[in-house]
Design a protein around this motif. Structure first.
Motif, PDB file in Angstrom:
ATOM      1  N   MET A   1      44.463  48.939  39.429  1.00 26.54           N
ATOM      2  CA  MET A   1      44.314  48.200  38.170  1.00 26.54           C
ATOM      3  C   MET A   1      43.412  46.982  38.359  1.00 26.54           C
ATOM      4  O   MET A   1      42.617  46.633  37.476  1.00 26.54           O
ATOM      5  CB  MET A   1      45.690  47.760  37.645  1.00 26.54           C
ATOM      6  N   SER A   2      43.511  46.338  39.506  1.00 26.86           N
ATOM      7  CA  SER A   2      42.637  45.193  39.792  1.00 26.86           C
ATOM      8  C   SER A   2      41.177  45.631  39.774  1.00 26.86           C
ATOM      9  O   SER A   2      40.317  44.966  39.189  1.00 26.86           O
ATOM     10  CB  SER A   2      43.012  44.603  41.152  1.00 26.86           C
ATOM     11  N   ASN A   3      40.901  46.777  40.390  1.00 29.07           N
ATOM     12  CA  ASN A   3      39.534  47.303  40.388  1.00 29.07           C
ATOM     13  C   ASN A   3      39.088  47.722  38.992  1.00 29.07           C
ATOM     14  O   ASN A   3      37.928  47.547  38.617  1.00 29.07           O
ATOM     15  CB  ASN A   3      39.431  48.502  41.340  1.00 29.07           C
ATOM     16  N   LEU A   4      40.025  48.290  38.236  1.00 23.92           N
ATOM     17  CA  LEU A   4      39.714  48.695  36.860  1.00 23.92           C
ATOM     18  C   LEU A   4      39.379  47.477  36.004  1.00 23.92           C
ATOM     19  O   LEU A   4      38.389  47.464  35.250  1.00 23.92           O
ATOM     20  CB  LEU A   4      40.912  49.451  36.270  1.00 23.92           C
ATOM     21  N   TYR A   5      40.175  46.414  36.125  1.00 25.29           N
ATOM     22  CA  TYR A   5      39.901  45.177  35.375  1.00 25.29           C
ATOM     23  C   TYR A   5      38.574  44.554  35.823  1.00 25.29           C
ATOM     24  O   TYR A   5      37.787  44.073  35.005  1.00 25.29           O
ATOM     25  CB  TYR A   5      41.027  44.162  35.588  1.00 25.29           C
ATOM     26  N   ALA A   6      38.330  44.571  37.150  1.00 27.72           N
ATOM     27  CA  ALA A   6      37.098  43.969  37.665  1.00 27.72           C
ATOM     28  C   ALA A   6      35.878  44.703  37.141  1.00 27.72           C
ATOM     29  O   ALA A   6      34.872  44.090  36.749  1.00 27.72           O
ATOM     30  CB  ALA A   6      37.119  43.980  39.194  1.00 27.72           C
ATOM     31  N   ALA A   7      35.950  46.042  37.118  1.00 25.34           N
ATOM     32  CA  ALA A   7      34.821  46.840  36.625  1.00 25.34           C
ATOM     33  C   ALA A   7      34.556  46.569  35.152  1.00 25.34           C
ATOM     34  O   ALA A   7      33.416  46.642  34.685  1.00 25.34           O
ATOM     35  CB  ALA A   7      35.100  48.324  36.849  1.00 25.34           C
ATOM     36  N   ALA A   8      35.639  46.232  34.417  1.00 21.92           N
ATOM     37  CA  ALA A   8      35.490  45.924  32.984  1.00 21.92           C
ATOM     38  C   ALA A   8      35.171  44.444  32.748  1.00 21.92           C
ATOM     39  O   ALA A   8      35.048  44.005  31.592  1.00 21.92           O
ATOM     40  CB  ALA A   8      36.769  46.317  32.253  1.00 21.92           C
ATOM     41  N   GLY A   9      35.050  43.656  33.836  1.00 20.66           N
ATOM     42  CA  GLY A   9      34.732  42.228  33.710  1.00 20.66           C
ATOM     43  C   GLY A   9      35.909  41.380  33.282  1.00 20.66           C
ATOM     44  O   GLY A   9      35.736  40.230  32.862  1.00 20.66           O
ATOM     45  N   LEU A  10      37.136  41.899  33.409  1.00 24.25           N
ATOM     46  CA  LEU A  10      38.337  41.165  32.998  1.00 24.25           C
ATOM     47  C   LEU A  10      38.869  40.367  34.197  1.00 24.25           C
ATOM     48  O   LEU A  10      39.930  40.660  34.738  1.00 24.25           O
ATOM     49  CB  LEU A  10      39.394  42.139  32.459  1.00 24.25           C
TER      50      LEU A  10
END
Length: 820
Positions: free
Chosen positions: A657-666
């Motif tokens: 989830m951390s990587n998913l948020y990072a990829a989305a700029g969150l």
């Protein structure tokens, strides 16, 4: 006591003397050292005493008799010599028996037959056959007893050729139609694994008695043809022969061989109908049959109804409980057994230890271990090995290793137990190290050892070591490569990244069972050759081999790894519709994986929602990882929450989830997740890459600074970066999920563990050799692009086994076709 009085007492006792009377008889002989001329007066007594020594297995007294016979010259009598030889055989002193045989001036058929029977009794089939050949060459014709003795010596498939040779001689003898000899032939063929020959003898018999039927039924049961055994039983009844206790014992084995509870119940009814329900041996066999056929309740019913129970009864019931994970019941039975005054034997102890071999039973296992010590139980290596196995299965590696070190004698089973324990608990390196120690002290491995070693090599992708073991024990020592071993080798080579070797093993198999077909289909799937896997499945069906549940897992995996969505849907439906298999969690998991890899996340979520059982963490993790790959934040949130409900301390969902948020700029959500992980004390799984050079393991992590050759490695990474960029590689900065400048992101990409492992392998191995790397996580997209270009520049094949599949990089391409 005079000789006549002694013989008279023996007659009154039914011909059997006590050891006390035997010693009195010896004293009588010592007090009257007959002169040679008068020796005939004591011949009858010596003959009788020799027979008593054989019955009582009294070796010491037998030696005294032999010495006395030598003193008075009776040893030269062939009858006495034959009886002395027989006595030594019955007392277990084969060497003494053979010495008497060799010293005989003239031997008759009884002499030869006696020695052959002694060899047969101790399981020395080869020596018995060699002696039989010498007898034949010396012109001594075998009699009926000789043939029965030599046939009883053949008890293993390796004895089949000798058994057939003897059968050929019988066919030219007066005994060719003797029912007793024919029965012995059926028994011999059954034990030697040739059911076809056993049937031929049975079918050609002119007269059959109940022993004949029992023999052929036993042969079928012993050779996994339980269905045939039951059919023969029906024919036996139609011929008007009444079954005996032996018949039913063999039939119960037949029920076990086909795992048929219903037939077992039918046999139970027949046993009761024949008035044999109270027979102790049959009741014990029924308990065993019900346990093996999956009904501990019926086994307990038989046990409770028994009017008499011996140690076998209690041990059988304890063993049934152990087989079905009923450890509390097993311990309770053991305690009850002791209150009844029944002394446990070695098998009882092994059964109780088997019942305690699970994490839930560690406390009971430790208590039972204390019981053994407290009661001075003289446990042998088998019990010691079972204790080690119990602690290993309970997860207490420290206790298992401590006990292993204390064993007075460590046999191959001890080492196998230790090696298997290391494998079970993810310590494959320790398993291989244990094998090296085992070799250093001269303990030869067996089939079980080699199976465990191939499993360890597969786990570590240790191709060099696996190949070395294969060559050492199968090429050099010429061990037989059976189906089980070949499948283990096939799996090992496949998981070590050597698809060609797997294919070679598979193609070399003279006979392929469903397990070997499944293994090859899975291997093709893991290496990205799903279409080849499906072709293999078609070939398997063309050969009229029925697939099993595992076959469909292999087929669905092949579809999943190669993006064959429609084919996967078809096979999943046909599995239920045409083959009548009920899909398990693993089959549904394959379908979720199929849709996730294809980016059809809605379909994947739909499968999870509509599964007939609660999905496990692995299936939910598939969806979450796919959400990360395809940037689906909303669906990813749902998947992560479901995962954390199952295992709140699992660090994987947080990381994805951390990587998913990072990829989305969150980035604010990334920071909050990081704080939450610290607060919840969640373990973070670090990515690492492993490469073996000269059988030595080298582990790299991102931004690794611990390797002794780190300067040379980073210099090589820089050089490779320049070369790959010139060849068209463009770093994918979007895949470096840190909130930093682009230049820093590029540096971070270059320090990924895969690139460090590749750089080290390039500077440490000869040119043109294949580089093999294990990655504990999924290989990242940037490293994937980098390795495709690199493989063309350096002219080497690079094989990476990541958490998902194999990637074969060669000539600028990857076997996955950029689908993973």
């Amino acid at each position: 006591m005079h000789s006549q009085a002694l013989l008279k007492r023996a007659s009154k006792c039914g011909g059997v003397l006590s050891l006390k009377n035997l010693k009195m008889g010896l004293d009588s002989l010592d007090q009257h050292p007959f002169a040679a001329p008068a020796a005939a007066g004591c011949t009858s007594l010596i003959i009788h005493l020799l027979r008593e020594c054989s019955a009582l297995k009294a070796l010491k007294e037998g030696r005294q008799l032999h010495e006395h016979a030598i003193r008075i010259g009776l040893n030269r009598k062939r009858l006495i010599a034959n009886l002395v030889m027989h006595m030594y055989g019955k007392c277990g002193s084969v060497h003494d028996a053979r010495r008497v045989f060799d010293l005989m001036p003239k031997r008759d058929v009884v002499s030869w037959t006696t020695m052959i029977a002694i060899y047969a009794e101790v399981g020395s089939g080869k020596l018995a056959f060699d002696l039989f050949g010498k007898m034949w060459n010396e012109g001594v014709l075998p009699n009926k007893v000789t043939f029965l003795s030599i046939l009883s010596a053949f008890v293993h498939p390796s004895d089949l050729a000798q058994g057939k040779a003897v059968h050929a001689l019988i066919a030219d003898s007066p005994y060719k139609s003797d029912v007793v000899i024919e029965n012995a032939l059926i028994h011999m063929y059954g034990k030697c694994g040739s059911l076809k020959d056993a049937h031929l003898v049975f079918d050609e018999m002119l007269d059959r008695d109940v022993v004949s039927w029992n023999a052929i039924i036993a042969a079928c049961s012993r050779n996994n043809a339980g269905g045939q055994a039951l059919e023969l039983f029906v024919r036996m009844l139609e011929d008007g022969l009444a079954p005996t206790k032996v018949t039913f014992l063999n039939l119960l084995d037949a029920c076990i061989s086909i795992s048929s509870l219903e037939h077992g119940k039918l046999m139970h009814a027949c046993i009761s109908g024949c008035g044999l329900a109270s027979d102790l041996a049959l009741a014990n066999a029924l308990i065993n049959m019900y346990g093996k056929c999956g009904s501990p309740e019926h086994a307990r019913f038989v046990f409770e109804k028994m009017l008499e129970r011996d140690v076998v009864s209690w041990t059988s019931m304890i063993s049934v409980c152990a087989q079905h994970g009923l450890h509390k019941e097993a311990i309770k039975l053991f305690e009850e057994m002791q209150t009844k005054g029944v002394k446990p034997n070695r098998v009882t102890v092994l059964s109780v230890l088997g019942a305690c071999a699970s994490p839930a039973a560690l406390a009971q296992g430790k208590l039972f271990h204390q019981y053994l010590v407290r009661n001075g139980f003289n446990y042998d290596s088998a019990v010691g090995n079972a204790l080690i196995n119990m602690y290993a299965k309970c997860g207490s590696l420290e206790d298992a290793c401590s006990l292993f070190k204390k064993l007075a004698k460590r046999d191959v089973v001890s080492w196998n137990t230790l090696i298997a324990m290391y494998n079970q608990h993810g310590h494959a390196d320790a398993a291989l190290e244990a094998f090296r120690k085992m070799q250093s002290i001269g303990v030869l491995p067996d089939k079980i050892t080699l199976l465990s070693l191939f499993e360890a090599c597969a786990s570590l992708a240790a191709l060099e070591e696996g190949t070395s073991i294969h060559a050492s024990f199968f090429d050099k020592q010429q061990l037989k490569l059976d189906s089980t071993m070949a499948t283990a080798l096939l799996n090992m080579y496949g998981k070590c990244g050597s698809l060609e070797d797997s294919r070679c093993i598979f193609n070399s198999l003279a006979e392929r069972d469903v397990v070997s077909w499944n293994s090859m289909i899975v291997t093709y799937a893991q290496h990205g050759y799903g279409l080849l896997g499906l072709q293999l499945f078609s070939m398997m069906q063309d050969g009229y081999l029925e697939p099993d549940n595992i076959t469909f897992i292999a087929v669905l995996s092949a579809c999943s790894h190669s993006g064959l969505v429609q084919e996967g849907i078809h096979y999943f439906a046909s599995m239920k519709m045409y083959h009548k298999f009920i899909p398990t969690m693993r089959h549904y998991g394959c379908m979720v994986d199929l849709f996730c890899r294809a980016g059809e996340l809605g379909e994947a979520e739909c499968v999870i929602t509509n599964m007939p059982f609660e999905p496990d963490a692995a299936i939910r993790m598939m969806l979450l990882s796919a959400c990360r790959l395809h940037g689906d934040v909303e669906r990813g949130n749902r998947a992560a929450l479901n995962l954390l409900e199952l295992d709140p301390k699992n660090g994987a969902p947080y990381l994805v989830m951390s990587n998913l948020y990072a990829a989305a700029g969150l980035w604010d959500k990334v920071a909050k997740l990081s704080e939450l992980m610290i607060a919840e004390n969640v373990d973070r799984q670090s990515g690492c890459s492993i490469v073996y050079v000269k059988n030595k393991k080298h582990v790299f992590v991102v931004r690794d600074s611990f390797h002794p050759q780190k300067k040379a490695i980073y210099a090589e990474v820089e050089r490779l970066s320049r070369l790959t960029k010139q060849a068209g590689y463009v770093p994918d900065l979007n895949l470096e999920l840190h909130n930093t400048e682009e230049e820093q992101k590029e540096k971070l990409l270059l320090s990924h563990s895969e690139k460090l492992a590749i750089a080290f392998a390039l500077i440490s191995t000869p040119s043109k050799t294949t580089i093999r790397i294990i990655k504990n996580l999924r290989v990242c997209g940037d490293c994937h692009s980098f390795l495709k270009v690199l493989s063309k520049i350096v002219g080497r094949e690079v094989v990476i086994r990541d958490a998902s599949r194999f990637h074969h990089f060669k000539d600028g391409l990857c076997s996955c076709g950029d689908y993973w």
